[in-house]
Design a protein around this motif. Structure first.
Motif, short mmCIF file in Angstrom:
data_model
loop_
_atom_site.label_atom_id
_atom_site.label_comp_id
_atom_site.label_asym_id
_atom_site.label_seq_id
_atom_site.Cartn_x
_atom_site.Cartn_y
_atom_site.Cartn_z
N VAL A 79 0.86 -1.37 0.12
CA VAL A 79 -0.31 0.02 -0.12
C VAL A 79 0.44 1.39 0.38
O VAL A 79 2.21 1.28 0.70
CB VAL A 79 -1.27 0.40 1.15
CG1 VAL A 79 -1.96 -0.77 1.29
CG2 VAL A 79 -0.04 0.16 2.68
N ALA A 80 0.10 2.70 -0.64
CA ALA A 80 1.45 3.80 -0.46
C ALA A 80 0.37 4.75 0.29
O ALA A 80 -0.98 4.39 0.77
CB ALA A 80 1.51 4.36 -1.82
N LEU A 81 0.43 5.01 1.85
CA LEU A 81 0.26 5.65 2.61
C LEU A 81 0.10 6.84 2.12
O LEU A 81 1.77 7.98 1.10
CB LEU A 81 1.01 5.85 3.57
CG LEU A 81 0.81 7.02 4.72
CD1 LEU A 81 0.37 5.58 6.08
CD2 LEU A 81 1.91 7.50 5.96
N ARG A 82 -0.82 7.54 1.83
CA ARG A 82 -0.42 9.48 0.95
C ARG A 82 -2.04 10.20 2.19
O ARG A 82 -3.19 9.64 3.44
CB ARG A 82 -1.82 8.72 0.02
CG ARG A 82 -1.24 8.45 -0.85
CD ARG A 82 -0.14 9.68 -1.70
NE ARG A 82 -1.37 10.13 -3.02
CZ ARG A 82 -1.18 9.81 -3.98
NH1 ARG A 82 -0.93 8.24 -3.86
NH2 ARG A 82 -1.64 10.90 -4.72
N LYS A 83 -1.63 11.02 2.09
CA LYS A 83 -3.06 12.48 2.94
C LYS A 83 -2.28 12.20 4.79
O LYS A 83 -4.14 12.46 4.81
CB LYS A 83 -4.16 12.27 2.84
CG LYS A 83 -4.36 12.33 0.83
CD LYS A 83 -4.04 13.60 0.18
CE LYS A 83 -3.85 13.91 -1.20
NZ LYS A 83 -3.30 14.91 -2.08
#
Length: 163
Positions: A79-83
């Motif tokens: 997963v990509a961690l964003r925001k």
């Protein structure tokens, strides 16, 4: 402490508050040249983030959004961690808002048997760099990111976390 912060999955009733919080921090606090038009994901949070192993959480205090964090499912148990944003007055040891948001996302990833979390950030967010490193994220070169990692134009520093 009289104010309590609740971390909960995003629902559309918080959309404008999420946009306002993120844009204020990006533009006013850090002078990052990014607009809401550069971030169409902010207007389609359910379909963009809340899919597969992804999700989006808000930190809410007295019905006001004071923080956010998101995971995007990029496949292959990654997963990509964003925001990841927290309003200035809710940062630090008193509230532990960022810590609680990050650990909510990590716990979710663990529960869903995700193996790695990746993230990109700007060079301006030095406090964020220290925060991620303190929480077990390792700095990696851009070339080491998975092919399917969504790199934003403003991202210049990258991290990974083994779940």
């Amino acid at each position: 402490m009289s104010e309590s912060i609740i971390i909960q999955p995003y629902t559309s009733k918080y959309q404008q508050q999420v946009v306002d919080l993120i844009l204020h921090i990006q533009q006013q606090e850090y002078q990052v040249p990014i607009t809401e038009k550069d971030q169409p994901d902010l207007f389609e949070i359910e379909s963009f983030y809340q899919q597969g192993n992804g999700n989006f959480w808000v930190a809410v205090c007295n019905e006001r959004v004071v923080g956010s964090v998101a995971l995007i499912d990029i496949g292959s148990r990654q997963v990509a961690l964003r925001k990841m944003f927290v309003a200035k007055s809710y940062r630090g040891a008193n509230f532990k808002t960022a810590h609680r948001l990050l650990h909510t996302a990590i716990a979710w990833a663990k529960q869903r048997e995700v193996e790695r979390i990746y993230l990109g950030t700007t060079l301006q967010y030095r406090a964020a760099h220290r925060f991620y490193e303190k929480n077990g994220f390792q700095h990696i070169e851009k070339e080491k990111l998975p092919e399917n990692f969504p790199v934003m134009n403003v991202d210049k520093k990258f991290y990974t976390y083994k779940v």
